[in-house]
Scaffold this active site. Structure first.
Site, PDB file in Angstrom:
ATOM      1  N   CYS A 126      37.884  54.284  37.533  1.00 46.74           N
ATOM      2  CA  CYS A 126      37.817  54.978  36.240  1.00 46.74           C
ATOM      3  C   CYS A 126      36.553  55.825  36.112  1.00 46.74           C
ATOM      4  CB  CYS A 126      37.905  53.969  35.103  1.00 46.74           C
ATOM      5  SG  CYS A 126      39.548  53.207  34.956  1.00 46.74           S
ATOM      6  N   ASP A 155      45.713  27.183  48.795  1.00 42.28           N
ATOM      7  CA  ASP A 155      46.823  26.383  48.288  1.00 42.28           C
ATOM      8  C   ASP A 155      47.434  25.611  49.455  1.00 42.28           C
ATOM      9  OD1 ASP A 155      48.326  28.220  49.663  1.00 42.28           O
ATOM     10  OD2 ASP A 155      49.207  29.150  47.906  1.00 42.28           O
ATOM     11  N   HIS A 213      41.077  48.831  40.093  1.00 37.33           N
ATOM     12  CA  HIS A 213      41.099  48.834  38.634  1.00 37.33           C
ATOM     13  C   HIS A 213      41.699  47.545  38.076  1.00 37.33           C
ATOM     14  CE1 HIS A 213      41.643  50.087  34.496  1.00 37.33           C
ATOM     15  NE2 HIS A 213      42.877  49.596  34.592  1.00 37.33           N
ATOM     16  N   GLY A 259      50.514  25.471  50.653  1.00 41.13           N
ATOM     17  CA  GLY A 259      51.655  26.003  51.380  1.00 41.13           C
ATOM     18  C   GLY A 259      52.985  25.520  50.852  1.00 41.13           C
ATOM     19  N   GLY A 260      52.948  24.532  49.943  1.00 41.32           N
ATOM     20  CA  GLY A 260      54.195  23.983  49.437  1.00 41.32           C
ATOM     21  C   GLY A 260      55.059  25.003  48.726  1.00 41.32           C
ATOM     22  N   ASP A 318      45.011  31.956  39.123  1.00 39.20           N
ATOM     23  CA  ASP A 318      45.203  32.893  40.232  1.00 39.20           C
ATOM     24  C   ASP A 318      46.576  33.517  40.095  1.00 39.20           C
ATOM     25  OD1 ASP A 318      47.179  32.150  42.780  1.00 39.20           O
ATOM     26  OD2 ASP A 318      46.769  30.461  41.439  1.00 39.20           O
ATOM     27  N   CYS A 367      35.212  50.549  35.853  1.00 37.21           N
ATOM     28  CA  CYS A 367      35.405  50.279  37.277  1.00 37.21           C
ATOM     29  C   CYS A 367      35.199  51.545  38.099  1.00 37.21           C
ATOM     30  CB  CYS A 367      36.800  49.695  37.533  1.00 37.21           C
ATOM     31  SG  CYS A 367      38.148  50.906  37.554  1.00 37.21           S
ATOM     32  N   CYS A 404      37.222  51.610  30.522  1.00 35.98           N
ATOM     33  CA  CYS A 404      36.928  50.817  31.729  1.00 35.98           C
ATOM     34  C   CYS A 404      35.778  51.429  32.511  1.00 35.98           C
ATOM     35  CB  CYS A 404      38.182  50.737  32.605  1.00 35.98           C
ATOM     36  SG  CYS A 404      37.961  49.810  34.128  1.00 35.98           S
TER      37      CYS A 404
END
Length: 377
Positions: free
Chosen positions: A310, A93, A336, A95-96, A267, A307, A305
């Site tokens: 889990c 990004d 997770h 930085g603003g 994001d 992952c 899940c």
């Protein structure tokens, strides 16, 4: 051209887009969620772990890397990819947002922004030219134009002046951009919560023909229905052959609703931030694993899940780690949450492909127990 967007299909139910974004460091399936690696690291995660859970692209922050360790050091290291050992795409990004949310004693002028470092109070300066040069040094695949993000709420005339300045800054960023062949510069649509200013911003930025467009200034405290209204005013005006990125949005409901409205990229720090507070996203809604009621609960965080956390650990164990201030507990909740959102985006892509994203939304919200107008976090 540094990046190329390929539209594969649109969902017959909603018009949501299934696509691919081709970059110098790989191709990204969209819609996509990008984990945030503010300081050239996603907190608590190694690059290998991010790859294992399916992260396609990560975001780093220009402001923070400008302040520490400095873009020249990262350039000397061979660029951000080599510095952090991540060989997939990176977005930075401008930085603003951080200048306007973190920095003290800032002074905004047409030239740029003078501000004090949030670390030590040093006097610093960012402008369209400086922010672009910093990102050129970082070597990200996608960089953002320097913009001003108005707060919510804000006076109409202030937002109008700010949006007009952001458009002028965007043109200066394009002129300053030194690496258009291998880095794509996206413009950022602003305009606050005013539909006419959003339309004005889109007109200004599309006339400059950026390779992609971001939508900024949303998810800054406004009600969810207002955010969706602004998306509906903005997204249809953006070029259909270029990627659309909604900045700073990452609650599960907003990822679904944003995809329905034609967003390709998202994001947010939400999944990693709430993980460090012992809060996780599950198929049945939010779970605060540090609460006492999980002390003897030997089920996984989410039985649905797959992952790493889990598959291997219980709520009781993870709660014990968090209560004992063991960092492994917060790493497990982070793994997770990121897996949950990456998997959610995969399911959204599948629903678009099957022309059933509206049905998926209704099923997901019923399972999640979430009001569509509230994030639940």
């Amino acid at each position: 051209m540094a990046v190329r967007y390929e539209l594969i299909k649109t969902c017959a139910q909603t018009g949501a887009r299934l696509g691919r974004l081709h970059t110098p460091h790989g191709t990204i399936d969209t819609p996509v969620f990008m984990p945030v690696g503010t300081q050239a690291t996603v907190k608590g995660m190694s690059p290998e772990e991010l790859k294992d859970l399916g992260a396609q692209i990560i975001l780093s922050n220009t402001y923070h890397l400008f302040v520490r360790p400095g873009h020249e050091l990262i350039r000397e290291a061979g660029g951000l990819h080599r510095f952090m050992n991540w060989d997939r795409p990176i977005l930075t990004d401008s930085g603003g947002f951080q200048v306007f949310s973190l920095a003290e004693n800032r002074k905004i002028s047409e030239d740029g922004v003078e501000f004090r470092s949030h670390l030590n109070g040093d006097k610093l300066y960012l402008s369209p030219e400086v922010a672009t040069a910093v990102q050129n040094a970082l070597g990200s695949d996608i960089l953002m134009a320097f913009d001003e993000c108005p707060p919510y709420p804000a006076d109409y005339e202030y937002v109008k002046r700010s949006t007009e300045r952001t458009s002028r800054w965007a043109e200066r960023c394009l002129k300053a951009h030194a690496r258009p062949g291998d880095q794509a510069l996206f413009g950022i649509v602003q305009g606050g919560m005013h539909a006419d200013l959003r339309r004005m911003s889109v007109r200004d930025l599309t006339s400059l023909d950026f390779p992609g467009y971001s939508i900024g200034g949303l998810s800054v405290g406004e009600p969810k229905p207002l955010m969706y209204e602004m998306l509906e005013e903005t997204v249809p005006l953006l070029p259909s052959d270029k990627p659309r990125y909604l900045m700073g949005v990452g609650s599960p409901d907003a990822l679904v609703e944003g995809s329905i409205r034609g967003i390709d990229m998202f994001d947010c720090v939400l999944p990693t931030r709430i993980a460090r507070n012992g809060t996780v996203m599950t198929s049945r809604g939010r779970l605060v694993v540090r609460h006492a009621k999980y002390a003897n609960d030997f089920a996984p965080l989410d039985p649905e899940c797959s992952c790493y956390a889990c598959r291997n650990y219980s709520r009781a164990y993870i709660r014990h780690l968090i209560k004992a201030d063991e960092m492994f507990g917060l790493r497990l909740t982070t793994v997770h949450n990121l897996h949950f959102l990456v998997e959610l985006m995969r399911r959204i892509r599948e629903a678009i492909r099957a022309d059933r994203l509206r049905d998926f939304r209704d099923e997901f919200f019923e399972s999640y127990g979430m009001d569509r107008n509230e994030s639940g976090f």
